[in-house]
Design a protein around this motif. Structure first.
Motif, PDB file in Angstrom:
ATOM      1  N   ALA A 170       0.842  -1.342   0.194  1.00 49.49           N
ATOM      2  CA  ALA A 170       0.061   0.027   0.027  1.00 49.49           C
ATOM      3  C   ALA A 170       0.961   1.256  -0.056  1.00 49.49           C
ATOM      4  CB  ALA A 170      -0.860   0.134   0.995  1.00 49.49           C
ATOM      5  N   GLN A 171       1.898   1.238   0.902  1.00 43.67           N
ATOM      6  CA  GLN A 171       2.927   2.422   0.862  1.00 43.67           C
ATOM      7  C   GLN A 171       3.470   2.508  -0.574  1.00 43.67           C
ATOM      8  OE1 GLN A 171       6.030   1.997   4.000  1.00 43.67           O
ATOM      9  NE2 GLN A 171       6.726   4.060   3.436  1.00 43.67           N
ATOM     10  N   ALA A 172       3.834   1.624  -1.212  1.00 38.63           N
ATOM     11  CA  ALA A 172       4.310   1.578  -2.656  1.00 38.63           C
ATOM     12  C   ALA A 172       3.342   2.426  -3.659  1.00 38.63           C
ATOM     13  CB  ALA A 172       5.014   0.369  -3.068  1.00 38.63           C
ATOM     14  N   ILE A 173       2.360   1.900  -3.424  1.00 38.65           N
ATOM     15  CA  ILE A 173       1.040   2.400  -4.417  1.00 38.65           C
ATOM     16  C   ILE A 173       0.824   3.753  -4.063  1.00 38.65           C
ATOM     17  CG2 ILE A 173      -1.229   2.297  -5.013  1.00 38.65           C
ATOM     18  CD1 ILE A 173      -1.105  -0.748  -4.232  1.00 38.65           C
ATOM     19  N   GLU A 174       0.940   4.345  -2.720  1.00 35.68           N
ATOM     20  CA  GLU A 174       0.753   5.676  -2.614  1.00 35.68           C
ATOM     21  C   GLU A 174       1.824   6.564  -2.830  1.00 35.68           C
ATOM     22  OE1 GLU A 174       0.072   5.218   1.813  1.00 35.68           O
ATOM     23  OE2 GLU A 174      -1.760   4.737   1.751  1.00 35.68           O
ATOM     24  N   GLU A 175       2.960   6.080  -2.680  1.00 38.63           N
ATOM     25  CA  GLU A 175       4.158   7.178  -3.064  1.00 38.63           C
ATOM     26  C   GLU A 175       4.705   7.049  -4.389  1.00 38.63           C
ATOM     27  OE1 GLU A 175       7.314   5.550  -0.447  1.00 38.63           O
ATOM     28  OE2 GLU A 175       6.288   6.206   1.466  1.00 38.63           O
ATOM     29  N   LEU A 176       4.238   6.001  -5.277  1.00 45.23           N
ATOM     30  CA  LEU A 176       4.728   5.957  -6.629  1.00 45.23           C
ATOM     31  C   LEU A 176       3.564   6.349  -7.682  1.00 45.23           C
ATOM     32  CD1 LEU A 176       6.792   2.558  -6.756  1.00 45.23           C
ATOM     33  CD2 LEU A 176       7.665   4.946  -6.363  1.00 45.23           C
ATOM     34  N   ASP A 177       3.877   6.706  -8.914  1.00 49.43           N
ATOM     35  CA  ASP A 177       3.047   7.011  -9.746  1.00 49.43           C
ATOM     36  C   ASP A 177       2.634   5.590 -10.467  1.00 49.43           C
ATOM     37  OD1 ASP A 177       1.901   9.191 -11.545  1.00 49.43           O
ATOM     38  OD2 ASP A 177       2.357   7.518 -13.000  1.00 49.43           O
ATOM     39  N   LEU A 178       1.423   5.770 -10.772  1.00 51.81           N
ATOM     40  CA  LEU A 178       0.842   4.305 -11.438  1.00 51.81           C
ATOM     41  C   LEU A 178       1.738   4.037 -12.614  1.00 51.81           C
ATOM     42  CD1 LEU A 178      -3.021   4.482 -10.939  1.00 51.81           C
ATOM     43  CD2 LEU A 178      -1.421   3.019  -9.543  1.00 51.81           C
ATOM     44  N   ASP A 179       2.106   4.939 -13.420  1.00 56.33           N
ATOM     45  CA  ASP A 179       3.001   4.501 -14.590  1.00 56.33           C
ATOM     46  C   ASP A 179       4.402   4.221 -14.289  1.00 56.33           C
ATOM     47  OD1 ASP A 179       0.917   4.753 -16.283  1.00 56.33           O
ATOM     48  OD2 ASP A 179       0.869   6.975 -16.137  1.00 56.33           O
ATOM     49  N   THR A 180       4.827   4.393 -13.131  1.00 59.01           N
ATOM     50  CA  THR A 180       6.216   4.042 -12.679  1.00 59.01           C
ATOM     51  C   THR A 180       6.655   2.822 -13.443  1.00 59.01           C
ATOM     52  OG1 THR A 180       6.193   5.206 -10.655  1.00 59.01           O
ATOM     53  CG2 THR A 180       7.808   3.711 -10.638  1.00 59.01           C
ATOM     54  N   SER A 181       7.765   2.558 -13.827  1.00 61.73           N
ATOM     55  CA  SER A 181       8.301   1.269 -14.366  1.00 61.73           C
ATOM     56  C   SER A 181       9.034   0.503 -13.303  1.00 61.73           C
ATOM     57  CB  SER A 181       9.275   1.650 -15.680  1.00 61.73           C
ATOM     58  OG  SER A 181       8.556   2.134 -16.611  1.00 61.73           O
ATOM     59  N   GLY A 182       8.804  -0.579 -13.605  1.00 64.53           N
ATOM     60  CA  GLY A 182       9.590  -1.765 -12.650  1.00 64.53           C
ATOM     61  C   GLY A 182       9.940  -2.999 -13.288  1.00 64.53           C
ATOM     62  N   THR A 183      10.546  -4.053 -12.643  1.00 69.01           N
ATOM     63  CA  THR A 183      11.021  -5.278 -13.185  1.00 69.01           C
ATOM     64  C   THR A 183      10.599  -6.255 -12.658  1.00 69.01           C
ATOM     65  OG1 THR A 183      13.328  -4.094 -13.797  1.00 69.01           O
ATOM     66  CG2 THR A 183      13.103  -6.459 -14.023  1.00 69.01           C
ATOM     67  N   HIS A 184       9.727  -6.821 -13.347  1.00 64.82           N
ATOM     68  CA  HIS A 184       9.121  -8.378 -13.045  1.00 64.82           C
ATOM     69  C   HIS A 184      10.207  -9.390 -12.909  1.00 64.82           C
ATOM     70  CE1 HIS A 184       6.803 -12.179 -13.619  1.00 64.82           C
ATOM     71  NE2 HIS A 184       5.832 -11.583 -13.209  1.00 64.82           N
ATOM     72  N   HIS A 185       9.924 -10.397 -12.116  1.00 61.20           N
ATOM     73  CA  HIS A 185      11.007 -11.599 -11.762  1.00 61.20           C
ATOM     74  C   HIS A 185      11.437 -11.979 -12.801  1.00 61.20           C
ATOM     75  CE1 HIS A 185       7.957 -14.758 -11.895  1.00 61.20           C
ATOM     76  NE2 HIS A 185       7.208 -13.997 -11.244  1.00 61.20           N
TER      77      HIS A 185
END
Length: 219
Positions: free
Chosen positions: A104-119
């Motif tokens: 929940a904290q990650a969702i609150e602090e990051l933009d929904l379009d933030t890029s990440g890396t799947h495993h």
């Protein structure tokens, strides 16, 4: 309510529902395999802990606590779907709560379009991962609904859920209608003869009022 707020709300609601499903049971009841495939309540929580931490936290380079099973090769053979004798069911639930909070904290602090890396190495967005966790949690919460009802009869999605049944006679008749033991005429005469039907009609209710608000076999 904006998109992020809606996603957070839906995710929190289903996570809290799942946590309620594991409340009030003994250690043995939480661990007990209830299907031929081994589905058990604590295993569902354990599995979703890894999903939540992995997809909402690790995928975006955020720190989190390590999970002991992550380096165990048995993880690839279902180790995340049940609790070993050395694992505490209380601690598994506690870790899941922490995973939910971190997600929940990650969702609150990051933009929904933030890029990440799947495993797997693929590039993903936070929006994609939130939807993935929401989908997986909802799917497994449905499994937990059925398993919990099999364990001790509890149904519903939250404490005080008005959909929780407390009328065995109604449920007996409802199942009888499903299986054809009684016909439509008998069923409708029964539901329309119930006090709650008459009360609903006197208050301007509609034809669906024959089903007591507290009676459903699932959410």
């Amino acid at each position: 309510m904006d998109e992020k707020a809606q996603l957070l709300k839906h995710l929190d609601e289903i996570q809290q529902s799942l946590l309620w499903k594991v409340e009030g049971l003994s250690d043995a009841e939480l661990r007990r395999p209830m299907t031929d495939t081994g589905t058990n309540l604590i295993g569902i929580v354990k599995h979703l802990t890894g999903i939540t931490y992995g997809y909402l936290v690790s995928a975006f380079g955020r720190e989190r606590e390590p999970l002991p099973i992550e380096d165990d090769e048995e993880l690839f053979f279902g180790l995340d779907l049940w609790a070993t004798p050395d694992e505490s069911t209380d601690e598994i639930v506690a870790v899941y709560r922490r995973a939910c909070a971190a997600g929940a904290q990650a969702i609150e602090e990051l933009d929904l379009d933030t890029s990440g890396t799947h495993h797997s190495g693929s590039t993903v967005t936070l929006r994609e991962m939130v939807l993935t966790v929401l989908l997986d949690t909802t799917r497994h919460a449905g499994h937990a609904d059925v398993v919990r009802e099999m364990v001790d009869g509890r149904v519903g999605s939250r404490p005080g859920d008005p959909m929780s049944p407390d009328d065995p006679e109604y449920l007996r008749m409802y199942r009888a209608r499903m299986t054809g033991e009684i016909d439509r005429e008998t069923w409708m005469a029964y539901v329309k003869g119930r006090p709650d039907w008459r009360e609903a009609q006197s208050q301007g209710g509609n034809g669906s009022a024959g089903r007591p608000s507290e009676v459903r076999t699932s959410e």
